[in-house]
Design an enzyme around this catalytic site. Structure first.
Site, PDB file in Angstrom:
ATOM      1  N   GLU A 277       0.902  -1.430   0.315  1.00 22.81           N
ATOM      2  CA  GLU A 277      -0.224  -0.058  -0.084  1.00 22.81           C
ATOM      3  C   GLU A 277       1.004   1.335   0.102  1.00 22.81           C
ATOM      4  O   GLU A 277       0.668   2.176   1.103  1.00 22.81           O
ATOM      5  CB  GLU A 277      -0.809   0.067   1.259  1.00 22.81           C
ATOM      6  N   PRO A 278       1.608   1.300  -0.870  1.00 19.50           N
ATOM      7  CA  PRO A 278       2.390   2.747  -1.042  1.00 19.50           C
ATOM      8  C   PRO A 278       1.632   3.874  -1.363  1.00 19.50           C
ATOM      9  O   PRO A 278       0.918   3.890  -2.125  1.00 19.50           O
ATOM     10  CB  PRO A 278       3.622   2.438  -1.989  1.00 19.50           C
ATOM     11  N   GLY A 279       1.877   4.989  -0.650  1.00 24.22           N
ATOM     12  CA  GLY A 279       1.237   6.287  -0.876  1.00 24.22           C
ATOM     13  C   GLY A 279       2.436   7.034  -1.287  1.00 24.22           C
ATOM     14  O   GLY A 279       2.711   7.584  -2.435  1.00 24.22           O
ATOM     15  N   ARG A 317       3.591  20.123   6.621  1.00 19.81           N
ATOM     16  CA  ARG A 317       4.819  18.947   6.903  1.00 19.81           C
ATOM     17  C   ARG A 317       5.768  19.520   7.850  1.00 19.81           C
ATOM     18  O   ARG A 317       6.238  18.849   8.907  1.00 19.81           O
ATOM     19  CB  ARG A 317       4.848  18.091   5.932  1.00 19.81           C
ATOM     20  N   TYR A 321       6.031  17.989  11.567  1.00 18.83           N
ATOM     21  CA  TYR A 321       7.074  17.207  11.788  1.00 18.83           C
ATOM     22  C   TYR A 321       8.278  17.313  11.490  1.00 18.83           C
ATOM     23  O   TYR A 321       9.019  16.371  11.136  1.00 18.83           O
ATOM     24  CB  TYR A 321       6.453  15.486  11.653  1.00 18.83           C
ATOM     25  N   CYS A 348       0.340  33.864   9.492  1.00 15.92           N
ATOM     26  CA  CYS A 348       0.660  34.403  10.693  1.00 15.92           C
ATOM     27  C   CYS A 348       1.191  33.414  11.653  1.00 15.92           C
ATOM     28  O   CYS A 348       0.538  33.050  12.451  1.00 15.92           O
ATOM     29  CB  CYS A 348      -0.470  35.332  11.150  1.00 15.92           C
ATOM     30  N   TYR A 376       1.181  14.212   0.706  1.00 16.73           N
ATOM     31  CA  TYR A 376       0.729  14.890   2.132  1.00 16.73           C
ATOM     32  C   TYR A 376       1.026  16.308   1.878  1.00 16.73           C
ATOM     33  O   TYR A 376       1.283  16.897   3.130  1.00 16.73           O
ATOM     34  CB  TYR A 376       1.409  14.074   3.122  1.00 16.73           C
TER      35      TYR A 376
HETATM   36  C1  LIG Z   1      -0.679   5.721   5.732  1.00 18.47           C
HETATM   37  C2  LIG Z   1      -0.853   4.420   5.221  1.00 18.47           C
HETATM   38  C3  LIG Z   1      -0.253   3.957   4.204  1.00 18.47           C
HETATM   39  C4  LIG Z   1       0.515   4.835   3.242  1.00 18.47           C
HETATM   40  O1  LIG Z   1       1.816   5.133   3.648  1.00 18.47           O
HETATM   41  P1  LIG Z   1       3.070   5.744   2.841  1.00 18.47           P
HETATM   42  O2  LIG Z   1       4.403   6.058   3.832  1.00 18.47           O
HETATM   43  O3  LIG Z   1       2.519   6.993   2.182  1.00 18.47           O
HETATM   44  O4  LIG Z   1       3.538   4.657   1.994  1.00 18.47           O
HETATM   45  C5  LIG Z   1      -0.399   2.517   3.682  1.00 18.47           C
HETATM   46  N1  LIG Z   1      -1.064   1.838   4.657  1.00 18.47           N
HETATM   47  C6  LIG Z   1      -1.740   2.254   5.714  1.00 18.47           C
HETATM   48  C7  LIG Z   1      -2.697   1.419   6.549  1.00 18.47           C
HETATM   49  C8  LIG Z   1      -1.383   3.791   6.163  1.00 18.47           C
HETATM   50  O5  LIG Z   1      -2.037   4.077   7.317  1.00 18.47           O
END
Ligand SMILES: *Cc1c(COP(=O)(O)O)cnc(C)c1O
Length: 424
Positions: A277-279, A317, A321, A348, A376
């Site tokens: 599940e890469p974002g 971001r 963090y 501000c 993000y």
């Molecule tokens: C945030 C998240 C991702 C994606 O994370 P990345 O760091 O963007 O790859 C995948 N799976 C789950 C369950 C998440 O909470």
């Protein structure tokens, strides 16, 4: 004079055409990253699926890109789900996540026919089962467990118990699987975990894979026909020169090795399908943000502040963090970096965007391109200071078109209502 070219486009010209602040997203780079992951799995002959984590960056056009590329999508809210459906993404390719799903969201997810709901807590097993029964459906589910591995950048820790709001502790995983088996309207087909974000090294995933394979085996011996292991996302990208990009080839090689040793010693010959599940990995490097330089302020002997027309409202971001970014001056790309400055936002608030970066001399009107902002940024944007959200432009080959219009101040104000006692 040379301008900064991003994905075959002159970024200074884009800033002129669409105005700033502007998010710029390259479909070519998105597709390159997706193909990199596909190839890595195919080279190792692993049955896989890629679920893009929509929370990193999602809108209707992005969901269409996901669909066109034949990958799946993770959503975590009604808004993300409806966006994906509006884009025509088949519901069975959507997984619904979240640590505190509402009844309304569970109902909508089941009614829409989502492929899977990832159950995040013991009490959610009963809730999903009950809602599915009331709708006369059987819902495929995965359970999210905390595998006791937590990874950030180069480090990871293995703990007996994970202190996290996410997932079911490993110690309750078997009991949860049995509860799923006994529930009539859910069908448990896989186990899921997500060990962290911005992970540069692949080794934490080897340990995780071993833990998940063992759990996979133990659940299958209970006569629960699991087919999937979802290893989550978290693949790291390059924000600054010198950062390590996640090596997807080394990752799939490691998974292959773990799978082989599992197959060799397991009496159960079922080989799990691997889901990821890469974002960030898919969208981060595909995005930049263009800003126009405004006030330049020199504090003698201390520092030079260069303010841009964006703020923590379009990129929270660094404030959230201490995230770090690199930038170039789009309209002075060939000029030597000669001074160290601090880039600030216009809010501000002390919204430092980049602390101490060496760039060519900046003047009012210059265009600053901040790199690697695809993930993000837009998805975390707010209306702080009643600032309207920037537009998002999509690049494909030599074409450029909007994928999200610039928000107007009227839209920011449109939900304001005046309580009766304030009316004159
Ligand atoms: C945030 C998240 C991702 C994606 O994370 P990345 O760091 O963007 O790859 C995948 N799976 C789950 C369950 C998440 O909470």
């Amino acid at each position: 004079m040379t301008n900064y070219i991003f994905s075959n486009h002159d970024t200074t010209a884009l800033a002129k055409k669409y105005s700033t602040p502007l998010y710029v997203i390259s479909q070519d780079i998105i597709e390159k990253s997706i193909n990199e992951i596909k190839t890595a799995f195919e080279n190792e002959n692993i049955e896989y699926s890629i679920n893009y984590a929509g929370k990193a960056f999602l809108n209707t056009a992005m969901a269409k890109i996901v669909n066109k590329n034949g990958i799946n999508l993770d959503v975590v809210s009604e808004g993300e789900l409806l966006t994906a459906l509006a884009a025509g993404l088949p519901a069975e390719r959507i997984t619904f996540h979240g640590s505190n799903k509402t009844d309304r969201e569970i109902t909508l997810a089941i009614n829409s026919g989502v492929g899977k709901i990832t159950i995040d807590s013991v009490d959610e097993i009963k809730r999903v089962d009950t809602i599915a029964r009331s709708l006369g459906k059987v819902q495929k589910v995965h359970i999210r467990v905390s595998p006791g591995v937590e990874a950030h950048t180069h480090e990871y820790i293995q703990t007996g118990k994970t202190d996290s709001k996410f997932g079911i502790p490993l110690s309750q995983a078997i009991q949860s699987a049995i509860m799923c088996k006994e529930a009539e309207n859910i069908n448990l087909t896989g186990i899921h975990c997500h060990i962290g974000s911005s992970i540069a090294a692949v080794d934490p995933f080897g340990v995780t894979m071993r833990v998940m394979l063992e759990l996979f085996y133990n659940i299958r011996t209970l006569d629960i026909p699991l087919t999937d292991i979802n290893l989550g996302g978290g693949f790291g990208v390059v924000y600054l020169k010198g950062d390590t990009r996640f090596d997807v080839n080394a990752y799939t090689k490691l998974l292959r090795k773990e799978l082989d040793s599992y197959i060799a010693k397991s009496p159960d010959k079922t080989v799990p399908k691997i889901m990821v599940e890469p974002g960030r990995f898919i969208i981060s490097e595909a995005g930049i943000t263009l800003y126009t330089v405004g006030t330049v302020k020199e504090i003698p002997g201390i520092r030079k502040y260069v303010s841009v027309d964006g703020s923590l409202a379009d990129n929270p971001r660094p404030a959230l963090y201490q995230a770090v970014y690199d930038a170039v001056v789009a309209n002075k790309y060939d000029e030597e970096p000669v001074e160290c400055v601090t880039i600030s936002g216009r809010a501000c608030e002390t919204d430092t965007l980049i602390k101490d970066i060496t760039l060519p001399v900046l003047e009012r009107g210059d265009i600053l391109a901040v790199k690697c902002t695809g993930a993000y940024n837009y998805s975390m944007a707010s209306n702080y200071n009643r600032l309207a959200k920037p537009a998002v432009v999509l690049l494909k080959g030599d074409k450029d078109e909007l994928m999200v219009k610039r928000e107007t101040v009227q839209q920011v104000m449109q939900n304001d209502v005046i309580p009766s006692w304030l009316e004159e």
